[in-house]
Design a protein around this motif. Structure first.
Motif, PDB file in Angstrom:
ATOM      1  N   GLN A  31       3.700  -6.935  -3.168  1.00 45.27           N
ATOM      2  CA  GLN A  31       2.543  -6.148  -3.559  1.00 45.27           C
ATOM      3  C   GLN A  31       1.534  -6.996  -4.313  1.00 45.27           C
ATOM      4  N   TYR A  42      -2.580  -0.866  -6.139  1.00 40.64           N
ATOM      5  CA  TYR A  42      -1.840  -1.907  -5.440  1.00 40.64           C
ATOM      6  C   TYR A  42      -1.929  -1.729  -3.922  1.00 40.64           C
ATOM      7  N   GLU A  98      -0.176  -3.777  -0.175  1.00 37.22           N
ATOM      8  CA  GLU A  98       0.940  -4.621   0.252  1.00 37.22           C
ATOM      9  C   GLU A  98       0.739  -5.071   1.685  1.00 37.22           C
ATOM     10  N   VAL A 118       1.480   2.539  -3.026  1.00 38.20           N
ATOM     11  CA  VAL A 118       0.471   1.551  -2.661  1.00 38.20           C
ATOM     12  C   VAL A 118      -0.562   2.219  -1.757  1.00 38.20           C
TER      13      VAL A 118
END
Length: 329
Positions: free
Chosen positions: A82, A89, A91, A192
């Motif tokens: 991440q 965030y 990824e 995320v």
């Protein structure tokens, strides 16, 4: 050469719970070789994730299967892959999973929002306790509670936080940013954010929320239209079931990334499967420009309170008053 019939699926909805994804190479009886991530081994077939689609290969067409266990062990965890972008965030190369596996991966980051007049859903975007929800869920509310659902060895454990502050909100976008401001809130799990601009019509998605107060409810569907305009804004239209209480919750893709914020549905006799979500692209703009929408408790309808400009006539009036005979000793 005998043609091998391979069945395709858009998402892996059949992965067994608890199954670890392993890189594998499958050699077919006709000499062809297929490489991907082994999602599931069935008695009659193997299920591979090729990255762009899910492939089901009948057992009677397979000559040999080679698993790359070392690559699986060396593969970094989700947390190490991440990267932080502003306060949320993302990824890269996040693996696709079946819905049941994705729920295990992301459900702790989904919360319930409780107010004095109702409840909604939301999701945590970082370990600092920033929570995204809909503006209409918390509009006009003075006391807000956030319920986090922790997965423990003994089952689900509920943690309720009452020290919650509004960081930013915007009624036009119907987005709000909260923060759990409690010293007891440690190591909060987070989700995320994905790219809503690249989702495809027909792509499978799923939502987690508290429809009608039924906490931790999972529903799934497809993307009906990637960008549907309504009132000067655009939404992801989806067949995923969305009901009161889902508002503010996440809409996930097959990689467990948030691609939308569920906020409304069409309701009426005979109307089913017409839900809408705010695209993650709009959410990211809101988060990156949150100072423009900063919440002020003294003026909850606007981010900042502006003082009226000083009238140009006022100094002249004051000067005239000073020079008048009555003002002189």
């Amino acid at each position: 050469m005998r043609r091998v019939l391979l069945s395709l699926a858009l998402v892996a909805l059949i992965v067994a719970p608890g199954f670890a994804v392993t890189p594998a190479s499958v050699r077919l009886k006709n000499g062809a070789e297929v490489k991907g991530e082994l999602l599931k081994e069935r008695a009659d077939a193997l299920v591979l994730d090729l990255g762009f689609t899910i492939l089901t290969i009948p057992r009677n067409e397979i000559a040999e299967v080679k698993r790359d266990e070392q690559a699986q062990e060396a593969k970094p965890s989700d947390a190490t892959r991440q990267r932080q972008e502003d306060i949320f965030y993302a990824e890269a190369d996040r693996s696709a999973m079946a819905v049941e596996e994705n729920v295990k991966r992301v459900s702790e980051g989904v919360v319930q929002i409780q107010t004095a007049t109702g409840l909604g859903s939301g999701f945590i975007i970082n370990s600092l306790g920033h929570v995204v929800t809909n503006q209409h869920v918390i509009a006009g509310e003075q006391e807000i509670r956030v319920v986090v659902y922790r997965q423990r060895a003994t089952g689900i454990e509920k943690e309720t936080y009452s020290k919650v502050k509004i960081v930013a909100m915007n009624g036009f976008l119907d987005l709000a940013l909260l923060q759990i401001d409690d010293e007891e809130a440690k190591n909060l799990p987070h989700v995320v954010l994905g790219e809503s601009d690249i989702i495809s019509q027909g792509e499978h998605v799923f939502a987690i929320g508290s429809p009608l107060g039924l906490e931790r409810t999972v529903s799934q569907g497809i993307v009906s239209v990637r960008a549907r305009e309504n009132g000067g804004r655009w939404y992801i239209q989806t067949t995923t079931q969305i009901n009161p209480g889902n508002s503010g919750g996440p809409l996930f893709n097959a990689r467990g990334e948030v691609v939308g914020v569920t906020n409304m549905k069409l309701a009426g006799a005979g109307v089913e499967g017409v839900g809408f979500a705010i695209p993650a692209s709009l959410l990211k703009l809101f988060l990156k420009n949150r100072e423009a929408f900063a919440f002020d408790a003294r003026n909850p309808n606007h981010g900042f309170r502006y003082l009226p400009p000083v009238s140009s006539e006022r100094p002249k009036a004051e000067e005239a008053a000073k020079n008048s005979p009555k003002s002189k000793p």
